[in-house]
Design a protein around this motif. Structure first.
Motif, mmCIF file in Angstrom:
data_model
loop_
_atom_site.group_PDB
_atom_site.id
_atom_site.type_symbol
_atom_site.label_atom_id
_atom_site.label_comp_id
_atom_site.label_asym_id
_atom_site.label_seq_id
_atom_site.Cartn_x
_atom_site.Cartn_y
_atom_site.Cartn_z
ATOM 1 N N PHE A 110 0.842 -1.187 0.000
ATOM 2 C CA PHE A 110 0.000 0.000 0.000
ATOM 3 C C PHE A 110 0.881 1.242 0.000
ATOM 4 N N VAL A 111 0.580 2.156 -0.893
ATOM 5 C CA VAL A 111 1.306 3.419 -0.971
ATOM 6 C C VAL A 111 0.329 4.543 -0.675
ATOM 7 N N GLN A 112 0.569 5.276 0.397
ATOM 8 C CA GLN A 112 -0.303 6.404 0.715
ATOM 9 C C GLN A 112 0.014 7.567 -0.211
ATOM 10 N N ARG A 113 -1.024 8.141 -0.799
ATOM 11 C CA ARG A 113 -0.829 9.232 -1.723
ATOM 12 C C ARG A 113 -0.553 10.535 -0.977
ATOM 13 N N SER A 114 0.302 11.341 -1.562
ATOM 14 C CA SER A 114 0.687 12.600 -0.924
ATOM 15 C C SER A 114 -0.501 13.530 -0.718
ATOM 16 N N LEU A 115 -1.498 13.426 -1.582
ATOM 17 C CA LEU A 115 -2.646 14.324 -1.484
ATOM 18 C C LEU A 115 -3.644 13.909 -0.414
ATOM 19 N N GLN A 116 -3.504 12.706 0.139
ATOM 20 C CA GLN A 116 -4.541 12.219 1.048
ATOM 21 C C GLN A 116 -4.727 13.132 2.252
ATOM 22 N N SER A 117 -3.642 13.470 2.920
ATOM 23 C CA SER A 117 -3.763 14.319 4.109
ATOM 24 C C SER A 117 -4.159 15.743 3.734
ATOM 25 N N VAL A 118 -3.705 16.212 2.581
ATOM 26 C CA VAL A 118 -4.049 17.567 2.126
ATOM 27 C C VAL A 118 -5.551 17.678 1.900
ATOM 28 N N ILE A 119 -6.116 16.705 1.179
ATOM 29 C CA ILE A 119 -7.550 16.743 0.892
ATOM 30 C C ILE A 119 -8.358 16.473 2.159
ATOM 31 N N ALA A 120 -7.889 15.559 2.990
ATOM 32 C CA ALA A 120 -8.608 15.242 4.226
ATOM 33 C C ALA A 120 -8.808 16.487 5.091
ATOM 34 N N SER A 121 -7.830 17.380 5.065
ATOM 35 C CA SER A 121 -7.925 18.599 5.886
ATOM 36 C C SER A 121 -8.967 19.569 5.356
ATOM 37 N N GLN A 122 -9.473 19.336 4.139
ATOM 38 C CA GLN A 122 -10.444 20.246 3.519
ATOM 39 C C GLN A 122 -11.862 19.676 3.489
ATOM 40 N N SER A 137 -12.352 7.090 6.100
ATOM 41 C CA SER A 137 -11.750 7.704 7.285
ATOM 42 C C SER A 137 -12.508 8.939 7.769
ATOM 43 N N TYR A 138 -13.485 9.389 6.990
ATOM 44 C CA TYR A 138 -14.240 10.591 7.371
ATOM 45 C C TYR A 138 -15.206 10.262 8.504
ATOM 46 N N GLU A 139 -15.264 11.124 9.496
ATOM 47 C CA GLU A 139 -16.057 10.820 10.695
ATOM 48 C C GLU A 139 -17.517 11.236 10.575
ATOM 49 N N GLY A 140 -17.846 12.106 9.639
ATOM 50 C CA GLY A 140 -19.239 12.525 9.482
ATOM 51 C C GLY A 140 -19.994 11.626 8.523
ATOM 52 N N SER A 141 -21.223 12.022 8.195
ATOM 53 C CA SER A 141 -22.065 11.239 7.290
ATOM 54 C C SER A 141 -21.659 11.508 5.839
ATOM 55 N N THR A 142 -21.623 10.447 5.040
ATOM 56 C CA THR A 142 -21.167 10.548 3.653
ATOM 57 C C THR A 142 -22.206 9.948 2.713
ATOM 58 N N LEU A 143 -22.131 10.396 1.453
ATOM 59 C CA LEU A 143 -22.947 9.808 0.394
ATOM 60 C C LEU A 143 -22.080 9.750 -0.857
ATOM 61 N N LEU A 144 -21.974 8.557 -1.453
ATOM 62 C CA LEU A 144 -21.140 8.358 -2.630
ATOM 63 C C LEU A 144 -22.017 8.134 -3.858
ATOM 64 N N LEU A 145 -21.796 8.953 -4.898
ATOM 65 C CA LEU A 145 -22.512 8.819 -6.159
ATOM 66 C C LEU A 145 -21.506 8.568 -7.277
ATOM 67 N N ASN A 146 -21.967 7.872 -8.329
ATOM 68 C CA ASN A 146 -21.116 7.575 -9.477
ATOM 69 C C ASN A 146 -21.678 8.274 -10.710
ATOM 70 N N GLY A 147 -20.854 9.108 -11.327
ATOM 71 C CA GLY A 147 -21.309 9.846 -12.497
ATOM 72 C C GLY A 147 -21.690 8.966 -13.667
ATOM 73 N N ASP A 148 -21.146 7.754 -13.724
ATOM 74 C CA ASP A 148 -21.494 6.839 -14.807
ATOM 75 C C ASP A 148 -22.902 6.273 -14.669
ATOM 76 N N ASP A 149 -23.479 6.378 -13.458
ATOM 77 C CA ASP A 149 -24.838 5.891 -13.206
ATOM 78 C C ASP A 149 -25.823 6.980 -13.629
ATOM 79 N N ILE A 150 -26.722 6.656 -14.547
ATOM 80 C CA ILE A 150 -27.653 7.661 -15.070
ATOM 81 C C ILE A 150 -28.511 8.270 -13.978
ATOM 82 N N SER A 151 -28.763 7.524 -12.908
ATOM 83 C CA SER A 151 -29.592 8.068 -11.828
ATOM 84 C C SER A 151 -28.893 9.214 -11.099
ATOM 85 N N THR A 152 -27.565 9.224 -11.115
ATOM 86 C CA THR A 152 -26.822 10.326 -10.504
ATOM 87 C C THR A 152 -27.102 11.629 -11.244
ATOM 88 N N ALA A 153 -27.051 11.577 -12.571
ATOM 89 C CA ALA A 153 -27.353 12.772 -13.369
ATOM 90 C C ALA A 153 -28.782 13.240 -13.122
#
Length: 378
Positions: A4-16, A43-59
């Motif tokens: 596993f290689v942690q990406r450099s942007l992970q902590s940067v984006i997590a802070s935002q 790793s996010y502690e709040g409530s999340t919702l994941l959508l996929n742009g390839d799914d027509i229902s997302t649009a």
């Protein structure tokens, strides 16, 4: 190498992720954007919702631009994640309405084409978005998981096969070759062909092959036009599209307006050595190649670009050349200070151009070779 290689942007984006902004993550296909998105969601502690742009229902959800409709399916979501957002029509207007209407919401969206995702989302989101670019794995990232000796052992692999995450995890050479050839034939041009409706895909591939053979050399769009028998403006357009889907990047010439310095020419480099080698179907080892100077230079400048991007360096890169053929491979300007580098596969002694030293006596001068390259890219 399976690790596993942690990406450099992970902590940067997590802070935002509680910033009430739209965070755009762009990059080429298969560089790990979805993996990074899932890790951040887990790793996010709040409530999340994941959508996929390839799914027509997302649009359908996003294009019903009524705050009451958004509130119904968002619920108490604090982090909305949208993968492949570039395929959603008019996505920018939807994201703006969401971020303006829900002050506790942050949106994290990924896309494989800067020209589509950033442009479609960018105009209505001025001041409300953060944009990050994810590249193939950088040595800066790989160095956090391996020793110096392991880096040395993988050195040739990275020169020849590049550093797409899947390729780095593969042990079999034939698997790597098949993967990279599949990338070239199936994925690299997908966004361009989908969104720009380019008709001459074979000309685009031929153009990329010509650039691959001229890596590290100044490129004439007029000459490319003649070789491909297409209009020069079409060549320029294709090159621009290649930058926007993260296949190529351009390096311009540096000048302080000395008359003898070349500034109108460009050099073009690939973001990944493996893609470059797949285009010319050459996966030979260094001892069997006649293009190691170009391959070495492409590796170094692409890794330096990743390094500077992830470390948020303010350095602006150039090459430098005069009309009488004095040249330097890489020049960086940082707050008015110049740093110049000459990249040599062989470790022979290097003479730096007298014209550059005379014109810029305060500039630092360095040679990058296989003995010291890690200092340059990590």
């Amino acid at each position: 190498m399976k690790t596993f290689v942690q990406r450099s942007l992970q902590s940067v984006i997590a802070s935002q992720l509680n910033s009430n902004k739209v965070i755009l993550l762009v990059g080429a296909r298969r560089v790990g954007k979805t993996v990074l998105m899932n890790q951040l969601a887990d790793s996010y502690e709040g409530s999340t919702l994941l959508l996929n742009g390839d799914d027509i229902s997302t649009a359908e959800l996003l294009n019903d631009r009524r705050v009451s409709s958004y509130k119904r399916w968002l619920g108490d979501t604090k982090l909305l994640l949208i993968d492949e957002a570039q395929v959603i029509p008019d996505v920018g207007r939807s994201l703006k309405l969401l971020i303006d209407s829900f002050p506790t919401l942050t949106i994290f969206a990924t896309g494989s084409s800067a020209f589509d995702l950033a442009n479609r989302a960018g105009e209505p989101l001025v001041g409300r978005q953060l944009t990050y670019t994810l590249y193939p794995l950088a040595q800066l990232e790989l160095s956090t998981t391996e020793t110096f000796l392991q880096t040395r052992d993988h050195f040739t692999d990275r020169l020849i096969f590049g550093s797409y995450p899947d390729v780095v995890q593969m042990d079999d050479i034939n698997d790597r070759i098949d993967y990279l050839k599949g990338m070239v034939s199936s994925y690299l041009l997908k966004d361009i062909l989908l969104f720009e409706q380019v008709r001459n895909a074979h000309k685009m591939l031929q153009l990329l092959q010509l650039i691959a053979y001229q890596t590290g050399s100044e490129v004439s769009t007029d000459e490319l036009s003649r070789q491909l028998q297409i209009d020069r403006n079409t060549v320029v357009r294709y090159l621009d599209l290649f930058t926007k889907v993260f296949i190529l990047f351009r390096l311009g010439g540096y000048s302080s307006n000395l008359r003898k310095e070349v500034t109108k020419s460009s050099k073009w480099y690939f973001f990944d050595n493996g893609i470059r080698n797949a285009l010319i179907n050459n996966f030979s080892l260094p001892a069997q190649r006649n293009d190691m100077g170009a391959l070495w230079e492409n590796y170094l400048v692409s890794e330096r670009l990743k390094r500077n991007g992830y470390l948020r360096s303010q350095a602006i890169p150039y090459f430098w050349r005069t009309y009488d053929q004095q040249e330097l491979d890489w020049v960086e300007e940082t707050n008015g200070q110049l740093s110049a580098f000459e990249m040599k596969w062989n470790t022979n002694r290097v003479r730096f151009p007298k014209a550059f030293q005379t014109a810029y006596p305060d500039a630092s001068l360095s040679v990058v070779n296989p003995d010291n390259y890690l200092d340059f890219i990590t």
